[in-house]
Scaffold this active site. Structure first.
Site, PDB file in Angstrom:
ATOM      1  N   ASP A 132       5.485  -2.068  11.267  1.00  0.00           N
ATOM      2  CA  ASP A 132       5.392  -3.251  10.368  1.00  0.00           C
ATOM      3  C   ASP A 132       4.113  -3.762  10.409  1.00  0.00           C
ATOM      4  OD1 ASP A 132       8.029  -2.246   9.419  1.00  0.00           O
ATOM      5  OD2 ASP A 132       9.023  -4.124   9.457  1.00  0.00           O
ATOM      6  N   ARG A 183       2.222   4.470   6.351  1.00  0.00           N
ATOM      7  CA  ARG A 183       2.629   4.091   5.455  1.00  0.00           C
ATOM      8  C   ARG A 183       2.195   2.286   4.445  1.00  0.00           C
ATOM      9  NH1 ARG A 183       8.583   1.199   7.899  1.00  0.00           N
ATOM     10  NH2 ARG A 183       8.946   3.527   7.835  1.00  0.00           N
ATOM     11  N   ALA A 188       3.488  -7.983   1.763  1.00  0.00           N
ATOM     12  CA  ALA A 188       4.858  -9.265   1.310  1.00  0.00           C
ATOM     13  C   ALA A 188       4.714 -10.353   1.544  1.00  0.00           C
ATOM     14  CB  ALA A 188       6.079  -8.961   1.552  1.00  0.00           C
TER      15      ALA A 188
HETATM   16  P1  FDA Z   1       6.379  -4.419  -7.379  1.00  0.00           P
HETATM   17  O1  FDA Z   1       5.902  -5.725  -6.815  1.00  0.00           O
HETATM   18  O2  FDA Z   1       5.016  -4.443  -8.171  1.00  0.00           O
HETATM   19  O3  FDA Z   1       8.012  -3.698  -8.056  1.00  0.00           O
HETATM   20  C1  FDA Z   1       7.590  -2.718  -9.099  1.00  0.00           C
HETATM   21  C2  FDA Z   1       8.860  -2.296  -9.501  1.00  0.00           C
HETATM   22  O4  FDA Z   1      10.090  -2.000  -8.533  1.00  0.00           O
HETATM   23  C3  FDA Z   1       8.969  -3.922 -10.297  1.00  0.00           C
HETATM   24  O5  FDA Z   1       9.069  -3.744 -11.441  1.00  0.00           O
HETATM   25  C4  FDA Z   1      10.895  -3.953 -10.091  1.00  0.00           C
HETATM   26  O6  FDA Z   1      11.744  -2.682 -10.760  1.00  0.00           O
HETATM   27  C5  FDA Z   1      11.397  -3.544  -8.395  1.00  0.00           C
HETATM   28  N1  FDA Z   1      10.916  -3.817  -7.227  1.00  0.00           N
HETATM   29  C6  FDA Z   1      10.440  -4.575  -6.263  1.00  0.00           C
HETATM   30  N2  FDA Z   1      10.594  -5.118  -5.290  1.00  0.00           N
HETATM   31  C7  FDA Z   1      11.756  -5.915  -6.264  1.00  0.00           C
HETATM   32  C8  FDA Z   1      12.942  -6.481  -5.408  1.00  0.00           C
HETATM   33  N3  FDA Z   1      13.045  -7.134  -4.008  1.00  0.00           N
HETATM   34  N4  FDA Z   1      13.760  -6.274  -5.906  1.00  0.00           N
HETATM   35  C9  FDA Z   1      14.245  -5.335  -6.953  1.00  0.00           C
HETATM   36  N5  FDA Z   1      13.243  -4.903  -7.571  1.00  0.00           N
HETATM   37  C10 FDA Z   1      12.161  -5.324  -6.836  1.00  0.00           C
HETATM   38  N6  FDA Z   1       5.208  -5.661   3.015  1.00  0.00           N
HETATM   39  C11 FDA Z   1       4.870  -6.238   4.294  1.00  0.00           C
HETATM   40  O7  FDA Z   1       3.615  -7.299   3.780  1.00  0.00           O
HETATM   41  N7  FDA Z   1       5.035  -5.422   5.718  1.00  0.00           N
HETATM   42  C12 FDA Z   1       5.752  -4.149   5.371  1.00  0.00           C
HETATM   43  O8  FDA Z   1       5.773  -4.332   6.842  1.00  0.00           O
HETATM   44  C13 FDA Z   1       6.482  -3.653   4.926  1.00  0.00           C
HETATM   45  N8  FDA Z   1       7.138  -2.311   4.823  1.00  0.00           N
HETATM   46  C14 FDA Z   1       7.856  -1.888   3.158  1.00  0.00           C
HETATM   47  C15 FDA Z   1       8.389  -0.458   4.019  1.00  0.00           C
HETATM   48  C16 FDA Z   1       8.777   0.084   2.406  1.00  0.00           C
HETATM   49  C17 FDA Z   1       9.236   1.585   2.566  1.00  0.00           C
HETATM   50  C18 FDA Z   1       8.384  -0.775   1.616  1.00  0.00           C
HETATM   51  C19 FDA Z   1       9.171   0.259   0.105  1.00  0.00           C
HETATM   52  C20 FDA Z   1       8.008  -1.981   1.263  1.00  0.00           C
HETATM   53  C21 FDA Z   1       7.027  -2.677   2.165  1.00  0.00           C
HETATM   54  N9  FDA Z   1       6.800  -3.864   2.229  1.00  0.00           N
HETATM   55  C22 FDA Z   1       6.357  -4.611   3.204  1.00  0.00           C
HETATM   56  C23 FDA Z   1       7.374  -4.591   1.228  1.00  0.00           C
HETATM   57  C24 FDA Z   1       6.034  -3.888  -0.249  1.00  0.00           C
HETATM   58  O9  FDA Z   1       4.983  -4.580   0.496  1.00  0.00           O
HETATM   59  C25 FDA Z   1       6.093  -4.943  -0.982  1.00  0.00           C
HETATM   60  O10 FDA Z   1       6.448  -6.429  -1.683  1.00  0.00           O
HETATM   61  C26 FDA Z   1       7.449  -4.420  -2.043  1.00  0.00           C
HETATM   62  O11 FDA Z   1       7.891  -3.757  -2.413  1.00  0.00           O
HETATM   63  C27 FDA Z   1       7.351  -4.599  -3.459  1.00  0.00           C
HETATM   64  O12 FDA Z   1       6.297  -4.177  -4.402  1.00  0.00           O
HETATM   65  P2  FDA Z   1       6.340  -2.508  -4.915  1.00  0.00           P
HETATM   66  O13 FDA Z   1       5.259  -1.433  -4.062  1.00  0.00           O
HETATM   67  O14 FDA Z   1       7.498  -2.525  -5.395  1.00  0.00           O
HETATM   68  O15 FDA Z   1       5.566  -3.076  -6.222  1.00  0.00           O
END
Ligand code: FDA
Length: 311
Positions: A132, A183, A188
């Site tokens: 990660d 990945r 975050a």
């Molecule tokens: P975005 O935030 O734009 O969200 C798109 C849509 O997804 C939203 O409109 C909503 O519908 C849904 N959604 C997103 N987050 C949600 C939540 N918490 N609850 C409910 N719905 C939600 N980060 C990092 O810094 N280091 C890491 O190692 C990882 N590892 C990792 C592994 C995997 C498999 C995933 C999917 C994600 C991570 N992350 C991560 C987290 C990543 O950086 C990010 O913060 C989250 O995936 C949310 O961003 P989205 O890409 O979903 O887009």
């Protein structure tokens, strides 16, 4: 700027609050929205459920920022048991871990030794480990350790890269020569403007740009394997169209999402024949992970409270 997001990210770093809430009954119940139980047994139950529907998993034993060697050794033991358990039960699951859980803040050599033990066990079971990515203070060292694992012959290692970082294009381009398993997520953590794009639209634009680079034919030919870790439907639809237009087979990439988020979309992609993997976290150290999930979508708190009221 998003004050709610900033507040939850601030709270995610408060250790005193973590101590208080981690043992609080109601908060434990709330955390179940994103955490698949506290024990390996509960974690593997979550895997079975997903595997039964054809979705693969990456299992994470929650933990980060460990400052005692003994704690890092407990984490290693847990990962070794986890890998044995996945193998024994023939589960379709890889593992994910954080380097600060392996003792990176104590000593780099300790972290390397701990990670090596897990990589060896994973290699024995023909399994994979993804490292990660934590806050930007750790980006250099995480990439360095990932490359070190590959040099030591652990080609079962993968890494997380974050599209919100300004440096990410250079990092990805520097890895393409050895065909990395990446990945790609948005990121975050709370980062300064100098390090990360402050505007979401720029983070999303950079995400697509990184995918374009990884999907180029020479990158794929080298073995680059993009793991598209997002719930963002715009990006997912872009991938579907891009893959179709460029005849990229479904087995050259996979979608990944977090446990408890967009289960509908997970099922849809799985049923359409795309590779879908869910990141399943379990353990007692769920507090920072949980707070980051609230930061991504503060409305989650309201949904969780409502669902508790109507239980
Ligand atoms: P975005 O935030 O734009 O969200 C798109 C849509 O997804 C939203 O409109 C909503 O519908 C849904 N959604 C997103 N987050 C949600 C939540 N918490 N609850 C409910 N719905 C939600 N980060 C990092 O810094 N280091 C890491 O190692 C990882 N590892 C990792 C592994 C995997 C498999 C995933 C999917 C994600 C991570 N992350 C991560 C987290 C990543 O950086 C990010 O913060 C989250 O995936 C949310 O961003 P989205 O890409 O979903 O887009």
């Amino acid at each position: 700027m998003n004050p709610m997001k900033d507040m939850f990210l601030f709270l995610s770093r408060q250790t005193l609050l973590q101590k208080m809430l981690s043992t609080s009954g109601p908060f434990k119940i709330i955390s179940k929205r994103f955490i698949c139980g506290e024990t390996l047994e509960e974690g593997t139950k979550g895997i079975c459920h997903l595997n039964d529907s054809g979705i693969s998993v990456t299992l994470d034993h929650l933990g980060e920022s460990v400052f005692l060697e003994s704690e890092s050794l407990v984490a290693v033991k847990e990962y070794i048991e986890m890998l044995d358990c996945i193998n024994q039960k023939k589960l379709n699951a890889t593992v994910s871990l954080k380097l600060t859980q392996m003792g990176l803040d104590i000593k780099e050599e300790l972290c390397l030794a701990n990670l090596r033990r897990i990589m060896q066990k994973a290699q024995l079971h023909k399994n994979k480990v993804t490292i990660d990515m934590e806050s930007s203070d750790y980006t250099d060292i995480t990439i360095k350790i990932y490359k070190r694992m590959l040099q030591e012959g652990f080609n079962n290692a993968g890494i997380v890269i974050q599209s919100y970082l300004r440096r990410t294009e250079d990092d990805i381009r520097n890895m393409l020569s050895f065909g990395p398993r990446v990945r790609l997520c948005k990121g975050a953590y709370k980062e300064p403007k100098a390090v990360a794009f402050p505007k979401k639209s720029d983070v999303d634009k950079n995400y697509i740009k990184m995918l374009e680079i990884m999907f180029e034919k020479p990158s794929l030919d080298k073995g680059t394997y993009p793991e598209i870790a997002t719930h963002d439907e715009k990006i997912i639809n872009w991938v579907l169209e891009h893959a179709k237009k460029n005849n990229i087979p479904n087995d050259k990439f996979e979608f990944q999402m977090l446990y408890g988020i967009r289960r509908d979309l997970q099922d849809k992609l799985n049923q359409q024949g795309y590779r879908m993997r869910v990141y399943v976290p379990y353990g007692t150290h769920w507090y920072p992970y949980f707070m980051r999930r609230l930061a991504e979508r503060p409305a989650n708190l309201v949904f969780i409270m409502k669902s508790m009221l109507y239980r």
